[in-house]
Design a protein around this motif. Structure first.
Motif, PDB file in Angstrom:
ATOM      1  N   GLY A  13      -4.115   1.812   1.882  1.00 37.19           N
ATOM      2  CA  GLY A  13      -4.770   1.358   3.104  1.00 37.19           C
ATOM      3  C   GLY A  13      -5.143  -0.104   3.100  1.00 37.19           C
ATOM      4  N   TRP A  14      -4.529  -0.901   2.233  1.00 32.10           N
ATOM      5  CA  TRP A  14      -4.960  -2.287   2.074  1.00 32.10           C
ATOM      6  C   TRP A  14      -4.203  -3.226   2.992  1.00 32.10           C
ATOM      7  N   SER A  15      -4.925  -4.230   3.468  1.00 31.89           N
ATOM      8  CA  SER A  15      -4.392  -5.208   4.422  1.00 31.89           C
ATOM      9  C   SER A  15      -4.074  -6.521   3.715  1.00 31.89           C
ATOM     10  N   VAL A  34      -1.357  -3.838   6.834  1.00 36.02           N
ATOM     11  CA  VAL A  34      -1.757  -2.440   6.867  1.00 36.02           C
ATOM     12  C   VAL A  34      -1.272  -1.826   8.168  1.00 36.02           C
ATOM     13  N   SER A  35      -0.850  -0.572   8.125  1.00 38.44           N
ATOM     14  CA  SER A  35      -0.092   0.016   9.235  1.00 38.44           C
ATOM     15  C   SER A  35      -0.800  -0.044  10.581  1.00 38.44           C
ATOM     16  N   ASN A  86       0.853  -1.183   0.000  1.00 39.41           N
ATOM     17  CA  ASN A  86       0.000   0.000   0.000  1.00 39.41           C
ATOM     18  C   ASN A  86       0.894   1.239   0.000  1.00 39.41           C
TER      19      ASN A  86
END
Length: 283
Positions: free
Chosen positions: A58-60, A110-111, A27
């Protein structure tokens, strides 16, 4: 830790070729890490990087798996070839994974969930299986450890860590360590970018300098994405060391506008992270 250090320094570098094809599935945090400076560093030491970034903001891990399963063409394919950075638009993950005979493919969480080990599964296992089915047999898989937010970050996900930077960092290193052990037969290396940033936060690089465009908000530009110059440079140095097995200390390649003294500190922060990937090294 000795085993982990061996994985970091040997698994990728043992087979470094004149051309090294690297794909990050991630991401905006992989954008910060690989889309600038890394190619130039490779040129300095005779390694020609072909760099891909399977980008979705924002992707996991589980989000990427859902895209893969649905065959959705929702992932931007960014690529650095011969120093040229091109966004090829949206593609399926299958198209991106089969675009090159990638030598290296990395995953990341994702962070905001990077420090929540329970969030890694089943997404990581599913993505490992998916990539293994499509990539060349010789591909080496690794994990990108991301960084904690700035202490004043207003990111809503920071609340999961009581808005405490060191707690977030500790949770991230613990979660990635457990993932590496669980997938020790699949993941052969680990890029300690978060530790490199935390190392640099013990130096003057992390201090707010209103008249210095390369330094702000603890190496971020907004409390969580990296500063465009020195923040991104630190992480690029970390990727360079893990992928090539060479020290970044002493490299002449540095971003335009970054003074040599700051570049040297950034290199030391990355190098210390590769040596001690799970703990902060004050510099």
């Amino acid at each position: 830790m000795l085993v982990l250090f061996s994985l970091i320094t040997n698994a990728v570098s043992a087979q470094v070729k004149d051309t090294l094809r690297v794909l990050a599935i991630g991401n905006s945090f992989s954008e910060d890490a690989v889309e600038q400076y890394l190619w130039e560093m490779g040129q300095e030491v005779g390694v020609n990087f072909i760099i891909g970034n399977a980008y979705r903001g924002g992707w996991s891990l589980i989000g990427h798996w859902k895209d893969a399963r649905s065959v959705a063409a929702d992932t931007e394919f960014r690529k650095v070839t011969d120093g040229k950075r091109v966004n090829y638009g949206k593609h399926t993950l299958r198209e991106i994974i089969t675009n090159e005979p990638w030598d290296v493919i990395t995953f990341q969480q994702v962070s905001q969930d990077a420090g929540r080990q329970e969030s890694y599964e089943p997404g990581l296992s599913l993505m490992i299986g998916y990539v293994r089915a499509l990539a060349v047999d010789s591909v080496r898989l690794g994990f990108h450890q991301t960084w904690a937010y700035s202490q004043d970050s207003d990111h809503k996900g920071f609340a999961k860590y009581n808005r405490n930077q060191f707690l977030m960092y500790s949770c991230i290193t613990s979660a990635v360590d457990k993932a590496m052990h669980y997938h020790q037969g699949d993941l052969s290396f680990y890029i300690p970018a978060g530790t490199a940033i935390q190392n640099a936060r013990t130096t003057l690089l992390a201090k707010s300098r209103p008249n210095e465009p390369t330094v702000n908000r603890e190496l971020t530009r907004d409390g969580y994405h990296l500063n465009y110059v020195v923040g991104r440079y630190i992480v690029a140095c970390t990727w360079f060391e893990v992928l090539t097995g060479r020290s970044s200390v002493g490299l002449k390649t540095r971003p335009k506008g970054l003074i040599p003294e700051f570049a040297a500190i950034a290199q030391q922060a990355a190098h210390a992270a590769v040596i001690s990937p799970m703990t902060v090294t004050p510099l």
